[in-house]
Enzyme design. Structure first.
Site, PDB file in Angstrom:
ATOM      1  N   TYR A   1       0.851  -1.194   0.000  1.00 33.64           N
ATOM      2  CA  TYR A   1       0.000   0.000   0.000  1.00 33.64           C
ATOM      3  C   TYR A   1       0.882   1.237   0.000  1.00 33.64           C
ATOM      4  O   TYR A   1       1.820   1.344   0.798  1.00 33.64           O
ATOM      5  CB  TYR A   1      -0.891   0.002   1.247  1.00 33.64           C
TER       6      TYR A   1
ATOM      7  N   ASP B   1       9.356   3.200  -0.317  1.00 35.48           N
ATOM      8  CA  ASP B   1       8.300   3.857   0.449  1.00 35.48           C
ATOM      9  C   ASP B   1       8.480   3.497   1.927  1.00 35.48           C
ATOM     10  O   ASP B   1       8.096   2.422   2.374  1.00 35.48           O
ATOM     11  CB  ASP B   1       6.935   3.403  -0.078  1.00 35.48           C
TER      12      ASP B   1
ATOM     13  N   LYS C   1       4.106   9.353   8.656  1.00 28.80           N
ATOM     14  CA  LYS C   1       3.860   8.786   9.985  1.00 28.80           C
ATOM     15  C   LYS C   1       4.831   9.345  11.051  1.00 28.80           C
ATOM     16  O   LYS C   1       4.618  10.437  11.526  1.00 28.80           O
ATOM     17  CB  LYS C   1       3.842   7.266   9.900  1.00 28.80           C
TER      18      LYS C   1
HETATM   19  C1  PLP Z   1       0.378   4.858   5.620  1.00 28.71           C
HETATM   20  C2  PLP Z   1       1.132   4.600   4.377  1.00 28.71           C
HETATM   21  C3  PLP Z   1       1.005   5.434   3.250  1.00 28.71           C
HETATM   22  C4  PLP Z   1      -0.021   6.533   3.160  1.00 28.71           C
HETATM   23  O1  PLP Z   1       0.195   7.556   4.084  1.00 28.71           O
HETATM   24  P1  PLP Z   1      -1.034   8.520   4.453  1.00 28.71           P
HETATM   25  O2  PLP Z   1      -0.412   9.540   5.350  1.00 28.71           O
HETATM   26  O3  PLP Z   1      -2.069   7.659   5.106  1.00 28.71           O
HETATM   27  O4  PLP Z   1      -1.527   9.116   3.181  1.00 28.71           O
HETATM   28  C5  PLP Z   1       1.839   5.213   2.174  1.00 28.71           C
HETATM   29  N1  PLP Z   1       2.737   4.216   2.185  1.00 28.71           N
HETATM   30  C6  PLP Z   1       2.882   3.385   3.241  1.00 28.71           C
HETATM   31  C7  PLP Z   1       3.908   2.308   3.197  1.00 28.71           C
HETATM   32  C8  PLP Z   1       2.071   3.539   4.362  1.00 28.71           C
HETATM   33  O5  PLP Z   1       2.194   2.682   5.383  1.00 28.71           O
END
Ligand code: PLP
Length: 438
Positions: A157, A251, A279
């Site tokens: 994701y 990511d 995060k």
């Molecule tokens: C949470 C997450 C996202 C998205 O971040 P948001 O701040 O919710 O838009 C993208 N990539 C990874 C790996 C994530 O865990």
């Protein structure tokens, strides 16, 4: 509630009167009653608990129940909730105004903190969410390479950008929707999906297409439960990308500053072309970033032709919270978080064995998953074969005992520095009685 002063009470009863009423009201005004789908408990059933507040690793709901929190706002709260220095930084900064739309020196300071811990990141751009970071990273990769195809892994994701909502885990997986309605077919066709941890599949895609701009991965998959990289996979992927002039986007929105003080790229010794953060670097406020090699980052406006902007980008409160968080993330913090994670996994493993329940555990410093299966899954197809019904029962049993796990079999659990011995002891004794009844 105040950390270390209060005698916690985890003796929860099944009545969640206030949460139920609030959820009904919310559903009339907010789609599904929530502002992010996985909060709705669709994957486990039942009513989500509405939160009154939190301190350290303990949440309190609107019915006065307390829970050991293993969600941690889905990752940001590595120091625990309401960390004193973070709250002080936000409060002090707010006195000076909350947004200017003009540069501040604090933004450069946070950029420095990020670059300092990541030797392959020369420059960063601050944005407001992980979604924005990955969307922008992809545009940058396309602008830099002049190519358009994107490769991603099944179950990974990367936020809800159009190009990335193809075979994305967690929320989308729980809902049983492959991606999302409303994503233009023309765009989805530019995203090719391969299984995670399968180098042969990746190589075959590289042979098929000559228009690949970038591969984007979660270095430790965390949005289909925690599924670490297979031995040597990341290194082989790095080599393949370099050989073909394809950018590797790591990511680290979840893993950044969590699995290691220099994130997964340092833990596994793998160099990104572009990395995304979110995060933890916002310390619980909306902030994310993407960064990479100077020659790539200089393609961004106002220096280069790739456009990306944001009214609230580099927001002073978010930057203050992020910096106050990262400043506290010392070697000692990671050592303790790592030890706590390993301890939980080891003890839960003993308990599932004691109760004769097939279970497999995965984890990397600060994140872990329990899968009800004979062996740990290594890709999304295997994750989907685990015993989801048993997970639902386990989740609700633990909730009743005052332990708040991620409300989905496809999400990782997070450990913070505030998970002290007594909270872990409570969690394990709760697991003992819940597993006995499965
Ligand atoms: C949470 C997450 C996202 C998205 O971040 P948001 O701040 O919710 O838009 C993208 N990539 C990874 C790996 C994530 O865990």
């Amino acid at each position: 509630m105040s950390q270390h002063q209060v005698q916690y009470d985890f003796s929860n009863v099944s009545r969640h009167v206030h949460s139920e009423q609030m959820f009904e009201r919310a559903k009339a005004l907010i789609p599904g009653g929530v502002n992010s789908p996985v909060r709705a408990f669709n994957a486990v059933g039942g009513t989500p608990i509405f939160i009154a507040g939190a301190d350290g690793a303990v949440l309190q709901d609107m019915d006065g129940h307390q829970y050991v929190d293993f969600v941690g706002s889905w990752g940001p709260m590595i120091l625990g909730h309401a960390n004193k220095k973070v709250i002080a930084a936000i409060t002090e900064t707010a006195q000076l105004g909350t947004s200017f739309g003009a540069p501040t020196d604090r933004e450069t300071y946070l950029a420095d903190l990020i670059c300092d811990r990541h030797p392959h990141i020369d420059m960063v751009r601050l944005v407001n969410s992980g979604t924005e970071a990955t969307m922008s990273a992809i545009r940058l990769a396309r602008g830099f390479t002049g190519k358009e195809r994107l490769i991603k892994c099944d179950g990974h994701y990367h936020g809800h950008g159009d190009s990335l909502l193809v075979a994305a885990g967690s929320g989308a997986a729980s809902a049983g929707i492959p991606g999302s309605a409303g994503v233009p077919k023309a765009l989805a066709e530019l995203t090719t999906v391969v299984p995670w941890n399968d180098m042969a599949a990746m190589e075959s895609v590289f042979k098929t297409y000559d228009d690949i701009a970038a591969v984007i991965i979660e270095p430790v998959a965390g949005n289909m439960g925690c599924v670490p990289p297979a031995e040597g996979y990341l290194q082989a992927l790095r080599k393949l990308c370099t050989a073909h002039g394809v950018l590797l986007i790591i990511d680290e929105v979840m893993t950044g500053f969590r699995v290691h003080k220099g994130s997964a790229q340092t833990l596994y010794g793998i160099e990104p072309d572009i990395a995304c953060f979110g995060k933890i670097i916002g310390g619980g406020l909306p902030l994310a970033a993407y960064g990479g090699r100077r020659e790539i980052m200089q393609k961004l406006a106002p220096l280069g032709p790739v456009y990306q902007a944001g009214t609230l980008s580099g927001n002073p409160l978010a930057v203050a919270a992020g910096a106050a968080t990262v400043e506290q993330l010392t070697d000692d913090v990671y050592k303790k978080v790592d030890e706590t994670t390993l301890h939980i996994i080891k003890e839960l493993q003993k308990l599932t064995a004691k109760h004769n329940i097939p279970a497999a555990f995965t984890g990397v410093c600060g994140m872990f998953s329990i899968f009800f299966a004979d062996k740990a899954p290594t890709n999304f197809a295997e994750v989907k074969k685990t015993d989801v019904e048993r997970f639902k029962k386990f989740f609700h049993g633990m909730l009743e005992e005052g332990v708040y796990l991620a409300p989905s079999p496809f999400e990782a659990c997070f450990v913070s520095y505030a998970h002290d011995d007594s909270l872990i002891e409570h969690t394990l004794s709760a697991a003992d009685s819940v597993l006995a009844g499965l």
